[in-house]
Design a protein around this motif. Sequence first.
Motif: not given
Length: 306
Positions: A28-33, A283-287, A294-297
């Motif tokens: 699934a895509p990331a949400h707006d940070p 990415h995360v299993r079941g994301e 939220w994909r960010e360091p």
Amino acid sequence: MNPQEELSIRMAHQSAIRSMQRVVAEQAPAHDPIQAAAAVQGLLEAGRVLVLTGAGVSTDSGIPDYRGPNGSLQRHRPMTYQEFKYRPEARHRYWARGFVGWRHMDSAQPNNIHRTLARWEDDGKISGIITQNVDGLHQQAGSRHVISVHGDLGIVRCLDCHASEERTALDARLEAANIGYLQQVDLDPTAVNPDGDVELPQYLVDKFVMVPCLNCGSYALKPDVVYFGENVPSERKRQIDLLEERSDSLLVLGSSLAVMSGYKILLNFVKRGLPVALITNGHVRGEQKATWRWREPLETALARLS
């Protein structure tokens, strides 16, 4: 050992290998940070957030992760529980390599992520931490309500009599039995794996002298960690269940949840209809089941939260 037992061990070993090799791809895509940050901040202000952490939390402390682009699984397959328990030569190899790698693990210090989580606990924002890491850095940073689902690398247990010993005490005994051994190894700290294991040439493995259990004299000593192919102790599962019941939302930090011990916690919160937020660089299993992605360091993300 009868043929049925041998078959069961082989099947458990193969299942553990498959778990190691699981690839977690985008679901699934990331949400707006900006929106994700506001949502996570809202969860923290509401309190009773259960934090689930993985190897990504400790990479800034010099401990590599498993499944990242530079993770240890790219170069190293961890030993399964079945190999460790039933193959003495495999145990000997682990302890030779672990004796060298322990120095790096033991010297690791908490980073800003660990310290932030300890502060959040003091401020009443989080109900506790369930960590898949075995490095003890959450506790060193001051977090009090921590369940180390996969155990503690700083404790050693005997597989025969179940007596325990501090890893530092065992390490002192190993040093006395292997004078000059460490001076023969040119250790690259970046090559130390999350379980403290390092690659060694076979001649150094052969030269290594193992020491026995102080209680029964057995050489079947094992770090008190849950290996691939080994079950999480039932009492620890019960503690996790109780912490989940006391929590109103889940925040996953730096874990792909590739193994069931972590993924099951996400599924439990989804089943209860409670918010789940993920902060990770990968990415995360079941994301796709999560409320917020939220994909960010991690350190960058947590610096935006209070």
